[in-house]
Write an enzyme that holds these catalytic residues in place. Structure first.
Site, PDB file in Angstrom:
ATOM      1  N   SER A 136       0.855  -1.190   0.000  1.00 46.26           N
ATOM      2  CA  SER A 136       0.000   0.000   0.000  1.00 46.26           C
ATOM      3  C   SER A 136       0.889   1.237   0.000  1.00 46.26           C
ATOM      4  CB  SER A 136      -0.856  -0.010   1.265  1.00 46.26           C
ATOM      5  OG  SER A 136      -1.445   1.260   1.461  1.00 46.26           O
ATOM      6  N   TYR A 150      -1.798  -0.599  10.113  1.00 41.47           N
ATOM      7  CA  TYR A 150      -1.891  -1.235   8.793  1.00 41.47           C
ATOM      8  C   TYR A 150      -0.679  -0.860   7.932  1.00 41.47           C
ATOM      9  CZ  TYR A 150      -3.581  -1.574   3.941  1.00 41.47           C
ATOM     10  OH  TYR A 150      -3.700  -1.835   2.598  1.00 41.47           O
TER      11      TYR A 150
HETATM   12  P1  NDP Z   1     -11.461  -5.854  -0.099  1.00 36.94           P
HETATM   13  O1  NDP Z   1     -11.783  -5.685   1.358  1.00 36.94           O
HETATM   14  O2  NDP Z   1     -12.388  -5.314  -1.118  1.00 36.94           O
HETATM   15  O3  NDP Z   1     -11.205  -7.392  -0.416  1.00 36.94           O
HETATM   16  C1  NDP Z   1     -10.399  -8.133   0.436  1.00 36.94           C
HETATM   17  C2  NDP Z   1     -10.289  -9.555  -0.093  1.00 36.94           C
HETATM   18  O4  NDP Z   1      -9.425 -10.267   0.793  1.00 36.94           O
HETATM   19  C3  NDP Z   1     -11.630 -10.248  -0.120  1.00 36.94           C
HETATM   20  O5  NDP Z   1     -11.688 -11.106  -1.238  1.00 36.94           O
HETATM   21  C4  NDP Z   1     -11.591 -11.064   1.171  1.00 36.94           C
HETATM   22  O6  NDP Z   1     -12.378 -12.247   0.967  1.00 36.94           O
HETATM   23  C5  NDP Z   1     -10.119 -11.419   1.252  1.00 36.94           C
HETATM   24  N1  NDP Z   1      -9.677 -11.749   2.603  1.00 36.94           N
HETATM   25  C6  NDP Z   1      -9.718 -10.991   3.708  1.00 36.94           C
HETATM   26  N2  NDP Z   1      -9.264 -11.695   4.760  1.00 36.94           N
HETATM   27  C7  NDP Z   1      -8.950 -12.931   4.298  1.00 36.94           C
HETATM   28  C8  NDP Z   1      -8.490 -14.136   4.900  1.00 36.94           C
HETATM   29  N3  NDP Z   1      -8.207 -14.207   6.217  1.00 36.94           N
HETATM   30  N4  NDP Z   1      -8.280 -15.202   4.122  1.00 36.94           N
HETATM   31  C9  NDP Z   1      -8.547 -15.167   2.789  1.00 36.94           C
HETATM   32  N5  NDP Z   1      -8.997 -14.074   2.169  1.00 36.94           N
HETATM   33  C10 NDP Z   1      -9.207 -12.976   2.929  1.00 36.94           C
HETATM   34  O7  NDP Z   1      -9.997  -5.195  -0.267  1.00 36.94           O
HETATM   35  P2  NDP Z   1      -9.190  -4.752  -1.580  1.00 36.94           P
HETATM   36  O8  NDP Z   1      -9.550  -5.619  -2.712  1.00 36.94           O
HETATM   37  O9  NDP Z   1      -9.297  -3.303  -1.715  1.00 36.94           O
HETATM   38  O10 NDP Z   1      -7.689  -5.064  -1.078  1.00 36.94           O
HETATM   39  C11 NDP Z   1      -6.850  -6.008  -1.709  1.00 36.94           C
HETATM   40  C12 NDP Z   1      -5.416  -5.717  -1.289  1.00 36.94           C
HETATM   41  O11 NDP Z   1      -5.055  -4.391  -1.696  1.00 36.94           O
HETATM   42  C13 NDP Z   1      -5.180  -5.776   0.219  1.00 36.94           C
HETATM   43  O12 NDP Z   1      -3.942  -6.370   0.488  1.00 36.94           O
HETATM   44  C14 NDP Z   1      -5.158  -4.314   0.623  1.00 36.94           C
HETATM   45  O13 NDP Z   1      -4.400  -4.118   1.788  1.00 36.94           O
HETATM   46  C15 NDP Z   1      -4.506  -3.696  -0.596  1.00 36.94           C
HETATM   47  N6  NDP Z   1      -4.769  -2.272  -0.743  1.00 36.94           N
HETATM   48  C16 NDP Z   1      -6.045  -1.805  -0.949  1.00 36.94           C
HETATM   49  C17 NDP Z   1      -6.266  -0.446  -1.072  1.00 36.94           C
HETATM   50  C18 NDP Z   1      -7.603   0.133  -1.290  1.00 36.94           C
HETATM   51  O14 NDP Z   1      -7.729   1.384  -1.210  1.00 36.94           O
HETATM   52  N7  NDP Z   1      -8.621  -0.641  -1.602  1.00 36.94           N
HETATM   53  C19 NDP Z   1      -5.157   0.517  -0.994  1.00 36.94           C
HETATM   54  C20 NDP Z   1      -3.867  -0.078  -0.796  1.00 36.94           C
HETATM   55  C21 NDP Z   1      -3.694  -1.423  -0.684  1.00 36.94           C
HETATM   56  P3  NDP Z   1     -13.168 -13.056   2.093  1.00 36.94           P
HETATM   57  O15 NDP Z   1     -13.789 -12.069   3.011  1.00 36.94           O
HETATM   58  O16 NDP Z   1     -14.144 -13.853   1.263  1.00 36.94           O
HETATM   59  O17 NDP Z   1     -12.159 -13.939   2.755  1.00 36.94           O
END
Ligand code: NDP
Length: 257
Positions: A136, A150
Protein backbone atom coordinates in the site's frame (compact mmCIF):
# COMPACT_ATOMS: atom_id res chain seq x y z
CA UNK A 1 -1.03 -14.81 -21.35
CA UNK A 2 -0.64 -18.56 -20.94
CA UNK A 3 0.04 -18.51 -17.21
CA UNK A 4 -1.43 -20.16 -14.13
CA UNK A 5 -1.99 -17.43 -11.55
CA UNK A 6 -3.03 -17.94 -7.91
CA UNK A 7 -4.75 -14.90 -6.39
CA UNK A 8 -5.60 -14.71 -2.68
CA UNK A 9 -8.44 -12.41 -1.63
CA UNK A 10 -10.20 -13.08 -4.92
CA UNK A 11 -13.83 -13.07 -3.76
CA UNK A 12 -14.10 -9.29 -4.03
CA UNK A 13 -12.32 -6.03 -4.74
CA UNK A 14 -8.89 -5.92 -6.37
CA UNK A 15 -8.37 -9.71 -6.29
CA UNK A 16 -11.66 -10.51 -8.04
CA UNK A 17 -11.15 -7.84 -10.71
CA UNK A 18 -7.57 -8.96 -11.30
CA UNK A 19 -8.76 -12.53 -11.83
CA UNK A 20 -11.35 -11.26 -14.34
CA UNK A 21 -8.74 -9.25 -16.26
CA UNK A 22 -6.24 -12.12 -16.28
CA UNK A 23 -8.77 -14.67 -17.55
CA UNK A 24 -10.37 -12.29 -20.07
CA UNK A 25 -10.27 -13.40 -23.69
CA UNK A 26 -9.05 -16.92 -22.90
CA UNK A 27 -5.93 -15.62 -21.19
CA UNK A 28 -4.50 -16.92 -17.93
CA UNK A 29 -5.85 -19.76 -15.83
CA UNK A 30 -6.67 -18.42 -12.38
CA UNK A 31 -6.90 -20.09 -8.99
CA UNK A 32 -9.08 -17.98 -6.71
CA UNK A 33 -8.78 -18.08 -2.93
CA UNK A 34 -10.77 -16.41 -0.14
CA UNK A 35 -12.90 -17.39 2.85
CA UNK A 36 -16.45 -16.71 1.57
CA UNK A 37 -17.46 -19.73 -0.51
CA UNK A 38 -20.50 -18.20 -2.24
CA UNK A 39 -18.75 -14.98 -3.29
CA UNK A 40 -15.70 -16.90 -4.48
CA UNK A 41 -17.84 -19.33 -6.49
CA UNK A 42 -19.70 -16.41 -8.11
CA UNK A 43 -16.43 -14.87 -9.33
CA UNK A 44 -15.17 -18.26 -10.57
CA UNK A 45 -18.41 -19.11 -12.38
CA UNK A 46 -18.16 -15.91 -14.40
CA UNK A 47 -14.76 -17.06 -15.69
CA UNK A 48 -15.67 -20.59 -16.82
CA UNK A 49 -13.24 -23.50 -16.77
CA UNK A 50 -10.18 -21.25 -16.73
CA UNK A 51 -10.96 -20.51 -13.07
CA UNK A 52 -10.73 -22.78 -10.04
CA UNK A 53 -11.87 -21.71 -6.58
CA UNK A 54 -10.33 -22.96 -3.33
CA UNK A 55 -11.88 -21.74 -0.07
CA UNK A 56 -8.89 -20.55 1.94
CA UNK A 57 -8.25 -18.57 5.10
CA UNK A 58 -4.83 -17.01 4.53
CA UNK A 59 -4.29 -16.62 8.27
CA UNK A 60 -4.04 -20.44 8.48
CA UNK A 61 -0.78 -21.91 7.21
CA UNK A 62 -2.41 -25.29 6.49
CA UNK A 63 -5.08 -23.66 4.29
CA UNK A 64 -2.44 -21.82 2.25
CA UNK A 65 -0.36 -25.00 1.79
CA UNK A 66 -3.53 -26.79 0.63
CA UNK A 67 -4.20 -23.96 -1.83
CA UNK A 68 -0.78 -24.46 -3.42
CA UNK A 69 -1.30 -28.25 -3.65
CA UNK A 70 -4.79 -27.88 -5.15
CA UNK A 71 -3.60 -25.34 -7.73
CA UNK A 72 -0.79 -27.62 -8.92
CA UNK A 73 -3.14 -30.65 -8.98
CA UNK A 74 -5.73 -28.75 -11.06
CA UNK A 75 -3.52 -27.03 -13.63
CA UNK A 76 -0.23 -28.95 -13.38
CA UNK A 77 1.81 -25.92 -12.35
CA UNK A 78 1.74 -22.42 -10.89
CA UNK A 79 3.49 -19.54 -12.69
CA UNK A 80 2.43 -16.54 -10.60
CA UNK A 81 1.35 -16.30 -6.96
CA UNK A 82 -0.32 -13.06 -5.83
CA UNK A 83 -0.48 -12.43 -2.07
CA UNK A 84 -3.38 -9.98 -2.26
CA UNK A 85 -5.71 -10.78 0.68
CA UNK A 86 -5.51 -8.08 3.30
CA UNK A 87 -7.42 -6.01 5.82
CA UNK A 88 -7.11 -2.48 7.18
CA UNK A 89 -7.67 -0.86 10.54
CA UNK A 90 -8.59 2.65 11.62
CA UNK A 91 -7.30 3.32 15.13
CA UNK A 92 -5.02 6.04 16.46
CA UNK A 93 -1.58 4.85 17.57
CA UNK A 94 -2.43 5.90 21.14
CA UNK A 95 -5.38 3.50 21.22
CA UNK A 96 -4.12 0.38 19.45
CA UNK A 97 -4.77 -2.83 21.38
CA UNK A 98 -2.84 -6.10 21.41
CA UNK A 99 -5.72 -7.67 19.47
CA UNK A 100 -5.46 -4.97 16.77
CA UNK A 101 -1.73 -5.52 16.39
CA UNK A 102 -2.06 -9.30 16.25
CA UNK A 103 -4.87 -9.07 13.68
CA UNK A 104 -2.88 -6.74 11.40
CA UNK A 105 0.25 -8.87 11.62
CA UNK A 106 -1.59 -12.12 10.99
CA UNK A 107 -3.73 -11.14 8.02
CA UNK A 108 -1.28 -8.80 6.28
CA UNK A 109 2.15 -10.26 7.08
CA UNK A 110 1.97 -13.89 8.18
CA UNK A 111 -0.36 -14.61 5.26
CA UNK A 112 2.30 -13.32 2.86
CA UNK A 113 4.98 -15.50 4.43
CA UNK A 114 2.64 -18.51 4.28
CA UNK A 115 2.02 -17.84 0.58
CA UNK A 116 5.71 -17.45 -0.23
CA UNK A 117 6.67 -20.59 1.65
CA UNK A 118 3.86 -22.63 0.10
CA UNK A 119 4.83 -21.88 -3.50
CA UNK A 120 8.59 -21.40 -3.26
CA UNK A 121 9.64 -25.08 -3.40
CA UNK A 122 7.64 -25.41 -6.67
CA UNK A 123 9.24 -22.26 -8.12
CA UNK A 124 12.73 -23.27 -6.95
CA UNK A 125 12.41 -26.67 -8.58
CA UNK A 126 12.03 -24.99 -11.98
CA UNK A 127 13.97 -21.77 -11.20
CA UNK A 128 11.00 -19.85 -12.59
CA UNK A 129 7.85 -18.15 -11.35
CA UNK A 130 6.73 -14.83 -9.94
CA UNK A 131 5.61 -13.82 -6.45
CA UNK A 132 3.62 -10.58 -6.25
CA UNK A 133 2.94 -9.03 -2.84
CA UNK A 134 0.29 -6.33 -2.61
CA UNK A 135 1.36 -3.55 -0.27
CA UNK A 136 0.00 0.00 0.00
CA UNK A 137 1.13 3.59 -0.52
CA UNK A 138 0.46 3.93 3.24
CA UNK A 139 3.53 1.75 3.85
CA UNK A 140 5.72 4.64 2.72
CA UNK A 141 4.01 7.80 3.95
CA UNK A 142 1.70 8.68 6.90
CA UNK A 143 -1.04 9.93 4.60
CA UNK A 144 -3.75 8.57 6.93
CA UNK A 145 -2.28 8.38 10.46
CA UNK A 146 -5.36 6.48 11.65
CA UNK A 147 -4.15 3.63 9.44
CA UNK A 148 -0.75 3.53 11.21
CA UNK A 149 -0.80 -0.13 12.26
CA UNK A 150 -1.89 -1.24 8.79
CA UNK A 151 0.74 0.91 7.04
CA UNK A 152 3.45 -0.27 9.43
CA UNK A 153 2.72 -3.93 8.71
CA UNK A 154 2.61 -3.27 4.95
CA UNK A 155 6.02 -1.58 5.44
CA UNK A 156 7.23 -4.87 6.90
CA UNK A 157 5.86 -6.62 3.81
CA UNK A 158 7.92 -4.23 1.66
CA UNK A 159 11.18 -5.18 3.37
CA UNK A 160 10.30 -8.86 3.39
CA UNK A 161 9.63 -8.65 -0.35
CA UNK A 162 12.89 -6.85 -1.11
CA UNK A 163 14.86 -9.28 1.06
CA UNK A 164 13.33 -12.29 -0.69
CA UNK A 165 14.15 -10.72 -4.06
CA UNK A 166 17.83 -10.32 -3.09
CA UNK A 167 17.96 -13.83 -1.58
CA UNK A 168 16.60 -15.36 -4.79
CA UNK A 169 18.86 -13.29 -7.05
CA UNK A 170 21.70 -15.30 -5.47
CA UNK A 171 20.15 -18.77 -5.45
CA UNK A 172 17.32 -18.79 -8.04
CA UNK A 173 17.63 -15.81 -10.38
CA UNK A 174 14.82 -17.14 -12.59
CA UNK A 175 12.21 -16.29 -9.92
CA UNK A 176 10.74 -12.77 -10.01
CA UNK A 177 9.59 -10.99 -6.86
CA UNK A 178 7.37 -7.92 -7.24
CA UNK A 179 5.85 -5.43 -4.82
CA UNK A 180 2.71 -3.56 -5.91
CA UNK A 181 1.65 -0.42 -4.03
CA UNK A 182 -1.92 0.79 -4.61
CA UNK A 183 -3.19 4.19 -3.48
CA UNK A 184 -6.86 4.54 -2.54
CA UNK A 185 -8.85 2.08 -4.67
CA UNK A 186 -12.66 2.06 -4.87
CA UNK A 187 -13.39 -1.29 -3.19
CA UNK A 188 -15.11 -2.36 0.04
CA UNK A 189 -11.71 -2.33 1.77
CA UNK A 190 -12.69 0.57 4.07
CA UNK A 191 -15.96 -1.10 5.06
CA UNK A 192 -14.13 -4.37 5.80
CA UNK A 193 -11.55 -2.65 8.00
CA UNK A 194 -11.34 -3.04 11.76
CA UNK A 195 -11.50 -0.09 14.12
CA UNK A 196 -13.44 3.14 14.31
CA UNK A 197 -14.66 5.82 11.91
CA UNK A 198 -14.93 3.38 9.01
CA UNK A 199 -15.04 5.06 5.61
CA UNK A 200 -16.24 3.67 2.31
CA UNK A 201 -13.23 3.83 -0.06
CA UNK A 202 -15.63 4.01 -2.99
CA UNK A 203 -16.79 7.42 -1.77
CA UNK A 204 -13.35 8.93 -1.16
CA UNK A 205 -12.44 11.73 -3.56
CA UNK A 206 -9.79 10.67 -6.07
CA UNK A 207 -10.23 6.92 -5.42
CA UNK A 208 -8.78 4.95 -8.32
CA UNK A 209 -11.21 2.61 -10.06
CA UNK A 210 -10.58 -1.06 -9.33
CA UNK A 211 -10.31 -1.76 -13.08
CA UNK A 212 -7.56 0.83 -13.46
CA UNK A 213 -5.64 -0.33 -10.37
CA UNK A 214 -5.70 -3.92 -11.61
CA UNK A 215 -4.23 -2.98 -14.99
CA UNK A 216 -1.02 -2.04 -13.18
CA UNK A 217 -0.98 -5.46 -11.54
CA UNK A 218 -1.60 -7.31 -14.79
CA UNK A 219 1.22 -5.22 -16.35
CA UNK A 220 3.78 -6.46 -13.82
CA UNK A 221 2.91 -10.03 -14.79
CA UNK A 222 3.36 -9.27 -18.48
CA UNK A 223 6.57 -7.30 -17.83
CA UNK A 224 7.98 -8.32 -14.44
CA UNK A 225 9.71 -5.60 -12.42
CA UNK A 226 10.75 -5.19 -8.76
CA UNK A 227 7.95 -2.81 -7.84
CA UNK A 228 5.10 -0.74 -9.22
CA UNK A 229 2.56 1.78 -7.94
CA UNK A 230 -0.96 1.42 -9.32
CA UNK A 231 -1.16 5.12 -10.16
CA UNK A 232 1.16 7.99 -10.96
CA UNK A 233 -0.66 9.98 -8.29
CA UNK A 234 0.36 7.72 -5.37
CA UNK A 235 3.88 7.31 -6.79
CA UNK A 236 4.28 11.11 -6.87
CA UNK A 237 2.89 11.62 -3.37
CA UNK A 238 5.31 9.02 -1.93
CA UNK A 239 8.27 10.44 -3.88
CA UNK A 240 7.48 13.91 -2.57
CA UNK A 241 7.18 12.60 1.01
CA UNK A 242 10.59 10.94 0.75
CA UNK A 243 12.08 14.23 -0.58
CA UNK A 244 10.49 16.61 1.91
CA UNK A 245 8.90 14.66 4.79
CA UNK A 246 8.42 17.61 7.14
CA UNK A 247 6.56 19.68 4.56
CA UNK A 248 4.24 16.82 3.61
CA UNK A 249 3.59 15.87 7.25
CA UNK A 250 2.67 19.51 7.91
CA UNK A 251 0.21 19.45 5.04
CA UNK A 252 -1.38 16.21 6.25
CA UNK A 253 -1.68 17.59 9.79
CA UNK A 254 -3.30 20.81 8.60
CA UNK A 255 -5.86 18.81 6.60
CA UNK A 256 -6.70 16.78 9.70
CA UNK A 257 -6.99 19.79 12.04
P1 NDP B 1 -11.46 -5.85 -0.10
O1 NDP B 1 -11.78 -5.69 1.36
O2 NDP B 1 -12.39 -5.31 -1.12
O3 NDP B 1 -11.20 -7.39 -0.42
C1 NDP B 1 -10.40 -8.13 0.44
C2 NDP B 1 -10.29 -9.55 -0.09
O4 NDP B 1 -9.43 -10.27 0.79
C3 NDP B 1 -11.63 -10.25 -0.12
O5 NDP B 1 -11.69 -11.11 -1.24
C4 NDP B 1 -11.59 -11.06 1.17
O6 NDP B 1 -12.38 -12.25 0.97
C5 NDP B 1 -10.12 -11.42 1.25
N1 NDP B 1 -9.68 -11.75 2.60
C6 NDP B 1 -9.72 -10.99 3.71
N2 NDP B 1 -9.26 -11.69 4.76
C7 NDP B 1 -8.95 -12.93 4.30
C8 NDP B 1 -8.49 -14.14 4.90
N3 NDP B 1 -8.21 -14.21 6.22
N4 NDP B 1 -8.28 -15.20 4.12
C9 NDP B 1 -8.55 -15.17 2.79
N5 NDP B 1 -9.00 -14.07 2.17
C10 NDP B 1 -9.21 -12.98 2.93
O7 NDP B 1 -10.00 -5.20 -0.27
P2 NDP B 1 -9.19 -4.75 -1.58
O8 NDP B 1 -9.55 -5.62 -2.71
O9 NDP B 1 -9.30 -3.30 -1.71
O10 NDP B 1 -7.69 -5.06 -1.08
C11 NDP B 1 -6.85 -6.01 -1.71
C12 NDP B 1 -5.42 -5.72 -1.29
O11 NDP B 1 -5.05 -4.39 -1.70
C13 NDP B 1 -5.18 -5.78 0.22
O12 NDP B 1 -3.94 -6.37 0.49
C14 NDP B 1 -5.16 -4.31 0.62
O13 NDP B 1 -4.40 -4.12 1.79
C15 NDP B 1 -4.51 -3.70 -0.60
N6 NDP B 1 -4.77 -2.27 -0.74
C16 NDP B 1 -6.05 -1.81 -0.95
C17 NDP B 1 -6.27 -0.45 -1.07
C18 NDP B 1 -7.60 0.13 -1.29
O14 NDP B 1 -7.73 1.38 -1.21
N7 NDP B 1 -8.62 -0.64 -1.60
C19 NDP B 1 -5.16 0.52 -0.99
C20 NDP B 1 -3.87 -0.08 -0.80
C21 NDP B 1 -3.69 -1.42 -0.68
P3 NDP B 1 -13.17 -13.06 2.09
O15 NDP B 1 -13.79 -12.07 3.01
O16 NDP B 1 -14.14 -13.85 1.26
O17 NDP B 1 -12.16 -13.94 2.75
Amino acid sequence: MDKVVVVTGASAGIGAERARQLAAGGGAKVVLAARRQAELAAVAEGLGDRAFAVVTDVTKRGDVERLARKAIERFGRVDVWVNNAGRGISRSVAELTDEDLDAMWTVNMKSVVYGIQAVLPHFKAKNAGQIINISSGLSRAPLAPVRAAYGAVKGAVNLLTASLRVELKVTHPGIQVTLVLPGVVATEFGLNSLGVGIVDNRKLPGAQSVEDACKAIVDVIESPKPEAYTSGFIADVVARYLREPEVVEGEIASRLR
